[in-house]
Design a protein around this motif. Sequence first.
Motif, PDB file in Angstrom:
ATOM      1  N   UNK A 153       0.768  -1.079   0.168  1.00  0.00           N
ATOM      2  CA  UNK A 153       0.079  -0.049  -0.249  1.00  0.00           C
ATOM      3  C   UNK A 153       0.654   1.556   0.382  1.00  0.00           C
ATOM      4  N   UNK A 154       0.599   2.231  -0.278  1.00  0.00           N
ATOM      5  CA  UNK A 154       0.360   4.096  -0.420  1.00  0.00           C
ATOM      6  C   UNK A 154      -0.551   4.320   0.257  1.00  0.00           C
ATOM      7  N   UNK A 155       0.700   5.705   0.639  1.00  0.00           N
ATOM      8  CA  UNK A 155      -0.318   6.359   2.187  1.00  0.00           C
ATOM      9  C   UNK A 155      -0.694   7.457   1.092  1.00  0.00           C
ATOM     10  N   UNK A 156      -2.274   7.835   1.382  1.00  0.00           N
ATOM     11  CA  UNK A 156      -2.642   8.697   0.376  1.00  0.00           C
ATOM     12  C   UNK A 156      -3.081   9.662   1.169  1.00  0.00           C
ATOM     13  N   UNK A 157      -2.321   9.797   2.784  1.00  0.00           N
ATOM     14  CA  UNK A 157      -3.217  10.964   3.427  1.00  0.00           C
ATOM     15  C   UNK A 157      -3.470  10.263   5.563  1.00  0.00           C
ATOM     16  N   UNK A 158      -3.452  11.396   6.080  1.00  0.00           N
ATOM     17  CA  UNK A 158      -3.726  10.459   7.462  1.00  0.00           C
ATOM     18  C   UNK A 158      -3.848  12.094   8.160  1.00  0.00           C
ATOM     19  N   UNK A 159      -5.300  11.835   9.275  1.00  0.00           N
ATOM     20  CA  UNK A 159      -5.522  12.497   9.939  1.00  0.00           C
ATOM     21  C   UNK A 159      -5.977  11.976  11.073  1.00  0.00           C
ATOM     22  N   UNK A 160      -5.708  12.696  12.158  1.00  0.00           N
ATOM     23  CA  UNK A 160      -6.363  11.950  13.131  1.00  0.00           C
ATOM     24  C   UNK A 160      -5.782  10.461  13.752  1.00  0.00           C
ATOM     25  N   UNK A 161      -4.710  10.319  13.116  1.00  0.00           N
ATOM     26  CA  UNK A 161      -4.704   8.483  13.624  1.00  0.00           C
ATOM     27  C   UNK A 161      -5.662   7.288  12.748  1.00  0.00           C
ATOM     28  N   UNK A 162      -5.345   8.169  11.656  1.00  0.00           N
ATOM     29  CA  UNK A 162      -6.259   7.565  10.440  1.00  0.00           C
ATOM     30  C   UNK A 162      -5.469   7.610   9.600  1.00  0.00           C
TER      31      UNK A 162
ATOM     32  N   UNK B 137       1.484  -7.893   9.922  1.00  0.00           N
ATOM     33  CA  UNK B 137       2.685  -6.740   9.757  1.00  0.00           C
ATOM     34  C   UNK B 137       3.076  -5.903   8.839  1.00  0.00           C
ATOM     35  N   UNK B 138       2.988  -4.845   8.703  1.00  0.00           N
ATOM     36  CA  UNK B 138       3.045  -3.338   7.701  1.00  0.00           C
ATOM     37  C   UNK B 138       4.658  -3.463   8.024  1.00  0.00           C
TER      38      UNK B 138
ATOM     39  N   UNK C  22       1.907  11.206   3.244  1.00  0.00           N
ATOM     40  CA  UNK C  22       1.448  10.905   2.726  1.00  0.00           C
ATOM     41  C   UNK C  22       2.327  10.732   1.730  1.00  0.00           C
ATOM     42  N   UNK C  23       2.534   9.303   0.925  1.00  0.00           N
ATOM     43  CA  UNK C  23       3.781   8.542  -0.339  1.00  0.00           C
ATOM     44  C   UNK C  23       4.241   8.012   0.664  1.00  0.00           C
ATOM     45  N   UNK C  24       4.347   7.119   1.733  1.00  0.00           N
ATOM     46  CA  UNK C  24       4.823   6.908   2.613  1.00  0.00           C
ATOM     47  C   UNK C  24       4.494   5.562   1.886  1.00  0.00           C
ATOM     48  N   UNK C  25       4.894   4.018   2.132  1.00  0.00           N
ATOM     49  CA  UNK C  25       4.945   3.437   1.084  1.00  0.00           C
ATOM     50  C   UNK C  25       4.808   1.872   2.528  1.00  0.00           C
ATOM     51  N   UNK C  26       4.031   0.821   1.842  1.00  0.00           N
ATOM     52  CA  UNK C  26       3.701  -0.361   3.369  1.00  0.00           C
ATOM     53  C   UNK C  26       4.251  -1.432   2.338  1.00  0.00           C
ATOM     54  N   UNK C  27       4.759  -1.991   3.582  1.00  0.00           N
ATOM     55  CA  UNK C  27       5.735  -3.468   3.067  1.00  0.00           C
ATOM     56  C   UNK C  27       5.167  -4.621   3.879  1.00  0.00           C
ATOM     57  N   UNK C  28       4.593  -6.203   3.272  1.00  0.00           N
ATOM     58  CA  UNK C  28       4.988  -6.822   3.911  1.00  0.00           C
ATOM     59  C   UNK C  28       5.805  -7.732   3.928  1.00  0.00           C
TER      60      UNK C  28
END
Length: 84
Positions: A6-15, A29-30, A75-81
């Motif tokens: 996944x790629x992070x699109x947005x972050x707000x209030x811990x979501x 676990x990502x 935003x734009x951080x990446x997650x990997x498994x």
Amino acid sequence: DCLFVAVVKDVAAGMALLQQRNRFAKGDVLEVVSPAAMGRRIVVEDLWDLQGRPLDDARHPAQLVRLRTDVPLLPYDMLRRRLR
């Protein structure tokens, strides 16, 4: 050894709003790929679609999902498994 999920699109209030790239599910676990939080881990405990319905996994290409996290994401951080 790892699969980009996944790629992070947005972050707000811990979501975090994520755009799915490869399948991931509750319990996975990502690892964060980011200059600010490199190597931090997120356990997928709860996922929601954009309408707020709970999901067991993100399995549709480019699906947008929400994930609660206390890891500081940008935003734009990446997650990997890690592959099992």
